[in-house]
Design an enzyme around this catalytic site. Structure first.
Site, short mmCIF file in Angstrom:
data_model
loop_
_atom_site.label_atom_id
_atom_site.label_comp_id
_atom_site.label_asym_id
_atom_site.label_seq_id
_atom_site.Cartn_x
_atom_site.Cartn_y
_atom_site.Cartn_z
N GLU A 340 0.80 -1.24 0.00
CA GLU A 340 0.00 0.00 0.00
C GLU A 340 0.82 1.28 0.00
O GLU A 340 0.57 2.19 0.79
CB GLU A 340 -0.95 -0.01 1.21
CG GLU A 340 -1.83 -1.23 1.26
CD GLU A 340 -2.70 -1.31 2.52
OE1 GLU A 340 -2.61 -0.42 3.37
OE2 GLU A 340 -3.47 -2.27 2.64
N GLU A 456 -6.45 -10.65 -1.03
CA GLU A 456 -7.29 -10.36 0.16
C GLU A 456 -8.76 -10.24 -0.25
O GLU A 456 -9.47 -9.35 0.23
CB GLU A 456 -6.82 -9.07 0.83
CG GLU A 456 -5.33 -9.07 1.16
CD GLU A 456 -4.87 -7.85 1.95
OE1 GLU A 456 -5.71 -7.09 2.45
OE2 GLU A 456 -3.64 -7.68 2.07
O1 9MR Z 1 -7.58 -8.02 8.65
C1 9MR Z 1 -6.69 -7.16 9.35
C2 9MR Z 1 -7.39 -6.66 10.61
O2 9MR Z 1 -7.60 -7.73 11.50
C3 9MR Z 1 -6.54 -5.60 11.26
O3 9MR Z 1 -7.25 -5.04 12.33
C4 9MR Z 1 -6.21 -4.53 10.25
C5 9MR Z 1 -5.37 -3.46 10.89
O4 9MR Z 1 -4.67 -2.70 9.96
O5 9MR Z 1 -5.52 -5.10 9.16
C6 9MR Z 1 -6.32 -6.00 8.46
O6 9MR Z 1 -5.64 -6.47 7.33
C7 9MR Z 1 -5.36 -5.52 6.31
C8 9MR Z 1 -4.20 -6.05 5.50
O7 9MR Z 1 -3.11 -6.24 6.33
C9 9MR Z 1 -3.83 -5.08 4.39
N1 9MR Z 1 -4.94 -4.80 3.56
C10 9MR Z 1 -6.13 -4.35 4.24
C11 9MR Z 1 -6.51 -5.36 5.31
C12 9MR Z 1 -7.80 -4.96 5.94
O8 9MR Z 1 -7.65 -3.74 6.63
#
Ligand code: 9MR
Length: 624
Positions: A340, A456
């Site tokens: 990102e 994802e």
């Molecule tokens: O699924 C993840 C969630 O449990 C966390 O709270 C969150 C915090 O940043 O991150 C989520 O995963 C992210 C992933 O690492 C990157 N792409 C977006 C995902 C959803 O936010």
């Protein structure tokens, strides 16, 4: 369930006497599966207080059931509240359910949370369910699943309230073993898509404790597991050890790492021979500020790009080293090296701390631009295990500005032999982007000649009614049509979770299975790969089922599989039949429909009939 104990009151009191505030006594129900039952009717409580101020009183002022409840008064901090010690009662690594009721005198948010200590001695806190108490009625936390990672100790569930001054009443608390739910007898997603790409999922360590959840994940999506959270820098970086090294020899360029949080996932991967995706090395989010600051001080100055480059190299090197050393047999098939880094308009993120202002990047604060990306790939190439593929990963990857920036960056890294693929996160919504826009992004990334992995995937819907879920199914179906079209360039499709309730976007039901482990319409829409709400594919299947009509009709007027009695057999019949079997009160099946639904399984209309119907449809699809 082995190892669980239904404690006697005396044994429970012994456990509780180890906690800060000794319990007076407890009430343990001997019902099957119920491990703790606290209704406070005997005037006593198994709860203790979390802080030093709050007062726990069994009171007859209010009650959810019977005449008594537990009042928690004189709270001083939001985390003050009643806690239930679970060591010796439950097993870490297994799944349980809690039911409880809460009430507050005025509007407040009351959260059911959990606390545990991991194998490295680090204490963790996590919210299980947040509820709004309106001040009038009791609010239920009913059959809420929870588990603790294997190896946890000092396990508690507790209630807290963001309003530090509000009193909390608690009543009718039970903790019981979660029942094991066998996955439905339906085709495994990974088998359906075997000739196109692998199917995987993201898992959090908290998922590992649920046998039902894991059985479902393993059946459908075990061809690549992404560690959903615990390999991110905020879990991996060990501030204490980094500071200790700095204090000992003045070196603040060698950040230390720990596997404390991710260990249960690594043990799972090792014991089950599951390849993992590392997620993620370099990210503006979930990375603490001290990592970028002089002397690792939260309020220090940003370090120079040169010092940060050394820190980045050491972070990547130390991460790869500790994984190889402690888990030499766990295969990392991929790492998301950088996550990102581009904004939707194709420019680098704004400088700043994401921990202060969401979306800002400390990497840009240090480097002034996105030049850290190439460095990260160089170090990842140098230190990642042999065979591990390196990806750039992003969301909104279909926005034209961002897409072009990713394309240009990927082509430049490809020329230098530093990148293997592009991760399209694919956090989608039924309203945006259109499947056609998404398909254009697939086309663009495929043109790089690099591998594409959908990393994802989830699809939210604001309309959670039955109609909304049908729309979601159609959207999933269109996206999978596009993925199949570009499947020569796609090696894996990874869902961001398995069941809606465990998703990061749970309220908008983004996944393929519901909280009861049942396949949703979205699942059915993608397993037959047929756009069943438009005419053309339906015609295909109707034509084929004509043959079925002649070959499988056994009684006058019966069309096997035509559950909705509309003269054709298609995936809508399978959806209807599964809902009927699941006793979904929103659906009805006519008498003729039930005759048609009896596919020859066990007597009556059962899950076996639903499975036969699905196999029939899958067979038709393969032939069609
Ligand atoms: O699924 C993840 C969630 O449990 C966390 O709270 C969150 C915090 O940043 O991150 C989520 O995963 C992210 C992933 O690492 C990157 N792409 C977006 C995902 C959803 O936010």
């Amino acid at each position: 369930m082995t190892g669980n104990k239904k404690l006697s009151a005396a044994a429970m009191a012994a456990v509780l006497s180890l906690t800060a505030v000794p319990a007076t006594s407890t009430a343990i129900a001997a019902d099957d599966g119920v491990l703790i039952s606290a209704d406070f009717e005997d005037g006593e409580t198994v709860f203790t207080r979390r802080g030093e101020n709050e007062v726990l009183t069994v009171t007859d002022e209010l009650a959810h059931g019977g005449s008594y409840s537990l009042l928690v008064s004189e709270r001083a901090k939001s985390w003050n509240g009643p806690q239930l010690a679970l060591d010796g009662i439950i097993n870490a690594g297994e799944e349980y359910m809690v039911t409880a009721y809460a009430k507050t005198p005025w509007y407040a948010t009351v959260t059911l949370s959990q606390q545990y200590t991991d194998t490295d001695g680090t204490v963790h806190y996590a919210n299980i369910l947040q509820q709004t108490c309106e001040g009038s009625d009791w609010v239920g936390y009913e059959n809420i699943k929870f588990s603790f990672p294997a190896g946890s100790t000092d396990m508690y569930i507790y209630f807290e309230a963001s309003d530090a001054s509000v009193d909390i009443y608690i009543d009718d608390v039970t903790v019981s073993e979660a029942p094991f739910i066998q996955p439905e007898d339906i085709p495994a997603l990974k088998d359906v898509y075997a000739e196109y790409f692998d199917i995987g999922t993201a898992l959090m360590c908290s998922n590992l404790g649920s046998k039902s959840f894991m059985a479902l994940a393993e059946k459908h999506m075990n061809e690549g597991i992404t560690v959903g959270n615990e390999l991110k820098p905020d879990y991996m970086l060990d501030k204490e050890a980094s500071l200790a090294m700095y204090e000992a020899d003045g070196d603040d360029t060698n950040p230390q790492v720990t596997l404390a949080s991710v260990r249960p996932m690594l043990e799972y991967a090792r014991d089950n021979n599951v390849p993992l995706r590392g997620h993620t090395l370099v990210w503006h989010s979930q990375t603490p500020d001290w990592f970028f600051k002089e002397g690792y001080a939260d309020d220090g100055d940003w370090v120079s790009p040169e010092k940060m480059t050394t820190r980045m190299e050491n972070y990547i090197k130390n991460t790869m080293a500790i994984l190889a050393e402690e888990f030499p047999t766990v295969e990392f098939y991929a790492w998301d090296v950088v996550n990102e880094a581009w904004k939707d308009d194709g420019t680098p993120r704004d400088a700043g701390s994401n921990n202060t202002t969401s979306g800002q990047s400390a990497w840009v604060s240090v480097y002034g631009d996105n030049s850290f990306i190439e460095l990260a790939f160089q170090f990842a190439r140098q230190y990642a295990p042999e065979g591990c593929k390196l990806y750039y990963n992003d969301y909104n990857e279909y926005m034209s500005g961002k897409m072009n920036a990713i394309y240009d960056m990927a082509m430049s890294l490809k020329e230098k032999g530093l990148i293997d693929g592009i991760g399209m996160q694919s956090h989608l919504d039924t309203s945006f982007p259109t499947p056609a826009t998404y398909e254009k992004a697939l086309e663009k990334y495929a043109s790089t000649g690099l591998d594409i992995q959908v990393t994802e995937l989830d699809v939210t819907t604001n309309d959670t009614s039955e109609t909304g879920l049908e729309t979601q199914a159609q959207y999933y179906s269109d996206i999978f049509d596009a993925l199949v079209k570009y499947s020569d360039s796609i090696s894996k499709v990874i869902l961001w979770g398995v069941t809606d309730d465990q998703s990061w976007r749970a309220s908008r039901l983004p996944l393929l299975f519901d909280e009861n482990y049942k396949a949703k319409p979205a699942y059915y829409s993608i397993i037959d790969g047929i756009d069943y709400t438009t005419t053309e594919p339906v015609e295909t299947i109707t034509t084929t089922t004509t043959t079925i009509t002649t070959t499988t009709t056994t009684m006058e007027g019966i069309l096997k599989g035509d559950v909705d009695v509309n003269g054709s057999v298609n995936v809508s019949d399978a959806v209807l039949l599964n809902r009927y079997i699941a006793e979904d009160s929103a659906v009805t099946v006519s008498e003729q429909g039930l005759l048609n639904a009896d596919m020859g399984g066990a007597v009556g209309v059962t899950a076996e009939d639903a499975a036969i119907l699905l196999r029939m449809l899958a067979h038709l699809e393969a032939e069609g």
